[in-house]
Design an enzyme around this catalytic site. Structure first.
Site, mmCIF file in Angstrom:
data_model
loop_
_atom_site.group_PDB
_atom_site.id
_atom_site.type_symbol
_atom_site.label_atom_id
_atom_site.label_comp_id
_atom_site.label_asym_id
_atom_site.label_seq_id
_atom_site.Cartn_x
_atom_site.Cartn_y
_atom_site.Cartn_z
ATOM 1 N N GLY A 1 -48.844 -16.474 -35.092
ATOM 2 C CA GLY A 1 -49.312 -15.332 -34.324
ATOM 3 C C GLY A 1 -49.722 -14.341 -35.062
ATOM 4 N N ALA B 1 -37.798 -13.494 -37.155
ATOM 5 C CA ALA B 1 -38.093 -13.648 -35.716
ATOM 6 C C ALA B 1 -37.086 -13.211 -34.886
ATOM 7 C CB ALA B 1 -38.639 -15.236 -35.579
ATOM 8 N N ARG B 2 -36.010 -14.123 -34.731
ATOM 9 C CA ARG B 2 -34.926 -13.907 -33.785
ATOM 10 C C ARG B 2 -33.873 -15.114 -34.329
ATOM 11 N NH1 ARG B 2 -36.551 -9.846 -32.070
ATOM 12 N NH2 ARG B 2 -37.085 -9.331 -30.058
ATOM 13 N N GLU C 1 -26.011 -10.759 -32.793
ATOM 14 C CA GLU C 1 -26.038 -9.357 -33.328
ATOM 15 C C GLU C 1 -25.422 -8.524 -32.436
ATOM 16 O OE1 GLU C 1 -30.126 -8.346 -33.484
ATOM 17 O OE2 GLU C 1 -30.608 -9.871 -34.747
ATOM 18 N N HIS D 1 -31.633 -6.312 -38.700
ATOM 19 C CA HIS D 1 -32.507 -6.132 -37.752
ATOM 20 C C HIS D 1 -33.533 -5.036 -38.006
ATOM 21 C CE1 HIS D 1 -34.067 -8.064 -33.852
ATOM 22 N NE2 HIS D 1 -34.816 -7.446 -34.391
ATOM 23 N N ILE D 2 -34.141 -4.794 -39.377
ATOM 24 C CA ILE D 2 -34.926 -3.878 -39.355
ATOM 25 C C ILE D 2 -36.550 -4.032 -39.456
ATOM 26 C CG2 ILE D 2 -33.174 -2.468 -40.380
ATOM 27 C CD1 ILE D 2 -34.712 -3.051 -43.196
HETATM 28 C C1 DGY Z 1 -39.274 -6.758 -31.634
HETATM 29 O O1 DGY Z 1 -40.057 -6.160 -31.412
HETATM 30 O O2 DGY Z 1 -39.094 -7.934 -30.738
HETATM 31 C C2 DGY Z 1 -38.460 -6.618 -32.892
HETATM 32 O O3 DGY Z 1 -37.430 -7.675 -33.218
HETATM 33 C C3 DGY Z 1 -37.938 -5.252 -32.931
HETATM 34 O O4 DGY Z 1 -38.860 -4.606 -33.501
#
Ligand code: DGY
Length: 315
Positions: free
Chosen positions: A156, A232-233, A262, A280-281
């Site tokens: 994406g 991503a996650r 997290e 997660h920055i």
């Molecule tokens: C999101 O926007 O999904 C990110 O993980 C945090 O910016």
């Protein structure tokens, strides 16, 4: 004028589009509202500006719909914290912040690619702990980023922004996504892509199909000199399996910005060698976080003005 619950402190100026609305402010010291508090407030507000750390589940949405809740605007591009199917069932809009964080998140992915490939974290930790004996020709030998083959999983906006950066490093870029892109470098079979790449960077949304997409079996398909990067996650990767792959030397290195639970991080991953771990920055620049807040507020303002949301999320 509407009543808007803002769950947490947002960057200064981010709520400007909601001037004139009645804002229910975050709790003092930015302590998160509990689920019970959120549930109690859900039906008494027209909109919620939420963060990815807020769980917006079916019970909250049903309570909201029984009252006056019209829209939940997530200050994130990801929306796995929201039960979008339930929202759609009860007629509440859900919005996100696509586009504005692509370049910043791609910068973070590249930061992790470079740092993990060149073992920057382990080398710096040794230096700070006085463990560096002086220059040595065999020390901290990493993987060249320039000229490497990069596999992008999830093609994406953010994946493409990473691909643009890779061009500047003369990398060969392959990509995989659920739907064929018809573009050069597309690899339909994820397993095949993993085996062909020196570096793999993950850019998929989190859903049932992508949970543990990278598990022990798939990690074993990667070359032993390869590097995995995840911005991503967290649950896209089986964290325990990744930790084991690093400890055993089965995988060369990893750069990880997101975690399964997290703010907890699997203890074996915390102690894993050749791992660069960030809290997660990904989208964390001042300008981007302000844009994200402003877009969420724009979405709320549109819905409360009786217009369609600007960035609706659909199931
Ligand atoms: C999101 O926007 O999904 C990110 O993980 C945090 O910016």
């Amino acid at each position: 004028m509407g009543r808007v619950l803002v769950t947490r402190q947002l960057p200064a100026g981010g709520l400007a589009p909601l001037a004139g609305h009645d804002l229910v402010a975050p709790k003092p010291d930015d302590v998160p509202y509990s689920s019970a508090e959120m549930l109690a407030m859900a039906g008494e507000v027209d909109a919620i500006v939420s963060l990815l750390t807020d769980t917006i589940d079916a019970s909250l949405l049903e309570a909201g719909a029984a009252g006056r809740l019209q829209v939940v605007a997530n200050v994130a591009v990801g929306y796995n914290n929201i039960d979008v199917a339930a929202a759609s069932r009860v007629g509440i809009h859900v919005t996100n912040t696509p586009g504005v964080l692509d370049e910043t998140t791609a910068d973070t992915a590249f930061l992790l690619i470079l740092a993990a490939c060149r073992l920057a974290h382990d080398a710096e930790a040794d230096l700070r702990a006085n463990r560096w004996p002086g220059w040595g020709i065999n020390q901290y030998l990493g993987l060249d980023v320039h000229g490497a083959t990069l596999g992008i999983v999830g093609y994406g906006r953010i994946g493409r922004a990473v691909a643009r950066r890779a061009a500047g490093f003369s990398m060969t870029v392959l990509h995989h996504s659920r739907r064929a892109t018809g573009e050069p470098g597309y690899v339909a079979d994820l397993d095949e892509l993993l085996g062909r790449c020196d570096i793999v960077s993950l850019h998929t949304p989190l859903n049932a199909e992508t949970t543990h997409l990278i598990d022990a079996r798939r990690l074993a398909l990667m070359a032993p000199h390869a590097v995995l990067v995840n911005t991503a996650r967290g649950p896209v990767v089986d964290e325990a399996a990744l930790a084991e792959a690093l400890h055993s030397g089965r995988l060369f290195a990893a750069g990880i910005d997101v975690f399964e639970r997290e703010p907890e991080v699997h203890p074996r991953l915390l102690s894993a060698p050749r791992a660069v771990l960030l809290p997660h920055i990904g989208s964390g620049s001042r300008a981007t976080r302000l844009r994200m807040a402003t877009i969420a507020a724009d979405n709320v303002a549109a819905v409360l003005a009786g217009k369609p949301p600007l960035h609706p999320v659909h199931i």
